[in-house]
Design a protein around this motif. Structure first.
Motif, PDB file in Angstrom:
ATOM      1  N   VAL A 165       0.848  -1.140   0.257  1.00 20.55           N
ATOM      2  CA  VAL A 165       0.183  -0.275   0.053  1.00 20.55           C
ATOM      3  C   VAL A 165       1.047   1.319  -0.084  1.00 20.55           C
ATOM      4  N   ASP A 166       0.431   2.204  -0.931  1.00 19.85           N
ATOM      5  CA  ASP A 166       1.378   3.174  -1.012  1.00 19.85           C
ATOM      6  C   ASP A 166       0.939   4.400  -0.248  1.00 19.85           C
ATOM      7  N   SER A 167       1.498   5.703   0.010  1.00 19.34           N
ATOM      8  CA  SER A 167       1.221   6.640   0.813  1.00 19.34           C
ATOM      9  C   SER A 167      -0.190   7.245   0.638  1.00 19.34           C
ATOM     10  N   LYS A 168      -0.901   6.896  -0.440  1.00 18.35           N
ATOM     11  CA  LYS A 168      -2.304   7.405  -0.792  1.00 18.35           C
ATOM     12  C   LYS A 168      -3.212   6.448  -0.434  1.00 18.35           C
ATOM     13  N   ASP A 169      -2.773   5.040   0.217  1.00 16.60           N
ATOM     14  CA  ASP A 169      -3.571   4.029   0.660  1.00 16.60           C
ATOM     15  C   ASP A 169      -4.069   3.201  -0.792  1.00 16.60           C
ATOM     16  N   ARG A 170      -3.199   3.114  -1.889  1.00 17.59           N
ATOM     17  CA  ARG A 170      -3.439   2.406  -3.038  1.00 17.59           C
ATOM     18  C   ARG A 170      -2.593   1.149  -2.856  1.00 17.59           C
ATOM     19  N   ILE A 171      -3.232   0.139  -3.165  1.00 19.06           N
ATOM     20  CA  ILE A 171      -2.687  -1.276  -3.347  1.00 19.06           C
ATOM     21  C   ILE A 171      -1.829  -1.140  -4.691  1.00 19.06           C
ATOM     22  N   ARG A 172      -0.469  -1.222  -4.408  1.00 23.06           N
ATOM     23  CA  ARG A 172       0.517  -1.298  -5.794  1.00 23.06           C
ATOM     24  C   ARG A 172       1.226  -2.770  -6.044  1.00 23.06           C
ATOM     25  N   ASP A 173       1.075  -3.483  -5.177  1.00 25.28           N
ATOM     26  CA  ASP A 173       1.716  -4.903  -5.368  1.00 25.28           C
ATOM     27  C   ASP A 173       0.870  -6.086  -4.376  1.00 25.28           C
ATOM     28  N   ALA A 174       0.987  -7.253  -4.891  1.00 23.18           N
ATOM     29  CA  ALA A 174       0.275  -8.499  -4.194  1.00 23.18           C
ATOM     30  C   ALA A 174       1.093  -9.442  -4.391  1.00 23.18           C
ATOM     31  N   ILE A 175       1.199 -10.370  -3.393  1.00 23.28           N
ATOM     32  CA  ILE A 175       1.749 -12.120  -3.639  1.00 23.28           C
ATOM     33  C   ILE A 175       0.555 -12.939  -3.232  1.00 23.28           C
ATOM     34  N   ALA A 176       0.544 -14.237  -3.760  1.00 30.12           N
ATOM     35  CA  ALA A 176      -0.174 -15.096  -3.266  1.00 30.12           C
ATOM     36  C   ALA A 176       0.614 -15.972  -2.084  1.00 30.12           C
ATOM     37  N   ILE A 177      -0.232 -15.940  -1.278  1.00 27.02           N
ATOM     38  CA  ILE A 177       0.543 -16.702   0.224  1.00 27.02           C
ATOM     39  C   ILE A 177      -0.385 -18.094   0.021  1.00 27.02           C
ATOM     40  N   PRO A 178       0.578 -18.995   0.336  1.00 29.73           N
ATOM     41  CA  PRO A 178      -0.186 -20.431   0.503  1.00 29.73           C
ATOM     42  C   PRO A 178      -1.022 -20.376   1.725  1.00 29.73           C
ATOM     43  N   ALA A 179      -2.077 -21.164   1.988  1.00 30.43           N
ATOM     44  CA  ALA A 179      -2.554 -21.430   3.071  1.00 30.43           C
ATOM     45  C   ALA A 179      -2.141 -21.614   4.586  1.00 30.43           C
ATOM     46  N   HIS A 180      -2.105 -20.874   5.664  1.00 32.14           N
ATOM     47  CA  HIS A 180      -1.440 -20.783   7.001  1.00 32.14           C
ATOM     48  C   HIS A 180      -1.485 -22.364   7.492  1.00 32.14           C
ATOM     49  N   SER A 181      -0.519 -22.825   8.105  1.00 31.60           N
ATOM     50  CA  SER A 181      -0.551 -24.204   8.919  1.00 31.60           C
ATOM     51  C   SER A 181       0.623 -24.048   9.818  1.00 31.60           C
ATOM     52  N   ALA A 182       0.301 -24.969  10.878  1.00 30.47           N
ATOM     53  CA  ALA A 182       1.339 -24.882  11.751  1.00 30.47           C
ATOM     54  C   ALA A 182       2.944 -25.352  11.505  1.00 30.47           C
ATOM     55  N   LYS A 183       2.723 -26.097  10.332  1.00 31.82           N
ATOM     56  CA  LYS A 183       4.069 -26.464   9.808  1.00 31.82           C
ATOM     57  C   LYS A 183       4.593 -25.441   8.798  1.00 31.82           C
ATOM     58  N   THR A 184       3.633 -24.593   8.243  1.00 30.32           N
ATOM     59  CA  THR A 184       4.102 -23.488   6.989  1.00 30.32           C
ATOM     60  C   THR A 184       3.387 -22.102   7.308  1.00 30.32           C
ATOM     61  N   PRO A 185       3.692 -21.458   8.753  1.00 35.59           N
ATOM     62  CA  PRO A 185       3.189 -20.126   9.029  1.00 35.59           C
ATOM     63  C   PRO A 185       3.869 -19.056   8.173  1.00 35.59           C
ATOM     64  N   GLU A 186       2.932 -18.074   8.177  1.00 34.44           N
ATOM     65  CA  GLU A 186       3.413 -16.796   7.320  1.00 34.44           C
ATOM     66  C   GLU A 186       4.172 -15.861   8.408  1.00 34.44           C
ATOM     67  N   PHE A 187       5.110 -15.322   8.059  1.00 37.91           N
ATOM     68  CA  PHE A 187       5.880 -14.510   8.749  1.00 37.91           C
ATOM     69  C   PHE A 187       6.043 -13.051   8.165  1.00 37.91           C
ATOM     70  N   SER A 188       6.044 -11.707   9.151  1.00 37.61           N
ATOM     71  CA  SER A 188       6.225 -10.643   8.376  1.00 37.61           C
ATOM     72  C   SER A 188       6.959  -9.730   9.498  1.00 37.61           C
ATOM     73  N   ASP A 189       8.153  -9.240   9.389  1.00 35.44           N
ATOM     74  CA  ASP A 189       8.838  -8.945  10.389  1.00 35.44           C
ATOM     75  C   ASP A 189      10.228  -8.150   9.685  1.00 35.44           C
ATOM     76  N   MET A 190      11.009  -7.541  10.624  1.00 32.55           N
ATOM     77  CA  MET A 190      12.411  -6.807   9.984  1.00 32.55           C
ATOM     78  C   MET A 190      13.471  -7.849  10.871  1.00 32.55           C
ATOM     79  N   ASN A 191      13.148  -8.942  11.349  1.00 37.97           N
ATOM     80  CA  ASN A 191      14.238  -9.486  12.346  1.00 37.97           C
ATOM     81  C   ASN A 191      14.847 -10.717  11.727  1.00 37.97           C
ATOM     82  N   CYS A 192      14.885 -10.907  10.365  1.00 42.47           N
ATOM     83  CA  CYS A 192      15.262 -12.095   9.838  1.00 42.47           C
ATOM     84  C   CYS A 192      16.908 -12.213   9.974  1.00 42.47           C
ATOM     85  N   LYS A 193      17.552 -13.144   9.731  1.00 43.10           N
ATOM     86  CA  LYS A 193      18.905 -13.361   9.313  1.00 43.10           C
ATOM     87  C   LYS A 193      19.114 -14.067   7.967  1.00 43.10           C
TER      88      LYS A 193
END
Length: 92
Positions: free
Chosen positions: A1-29
């Motif tokens: 989402v850009d500064s004018k609240d417009r969606i500019r890009d999207a990705i397909a995310i597989p279904a969440h599960s305990a074995k394949t959870p979705e992550f979003s943060d800045m603390n990866c290595k």
């Protein structure tokens, strides 16, 4: 989402599960070094359970703030903390 609240890009995310959870943060290595960008990833959680352990990514993108786009990231050596799992159930 850009500064004018417009969606500019999207990705397909597989279904969440305990074995394949979705992550979003800045603390990866990547190769043991901190990543300087926001990462969106699907993690591999073979052991299950909670805590704040580092989990390997199976698919990942960084967010290019200037271009407002998702950019694919190589996952070799990319790990992210389970604390960044973005589902209400914490990946369970």
């Amino acid at each position: 989402v850009d500064s004018k609240d417009r969606i500019r890009d999207a990705i397909a995310i597989p279904a969440h599960s305990a074995k394949t959870p979705e992550f979003s943060d800045m603390n990866c290595k990547l190769g043991g070094k901190d990543t300087p960008y926001l990462v969106v990833a699907i993690l591999r959680n073979d052991a299950g359970g909670g805590g704040d352990k580092l989990l390997p990514a199976t698919t990942a993108w960084r967010i290019d703030q200037k271009a407002v786009k998702f950019v694919p990231l190589p996952v070799a050596g990319l790990t992210c903390p389970s604390s960044g799992i973005i589902t209400a159930d914490g990946g369970h």
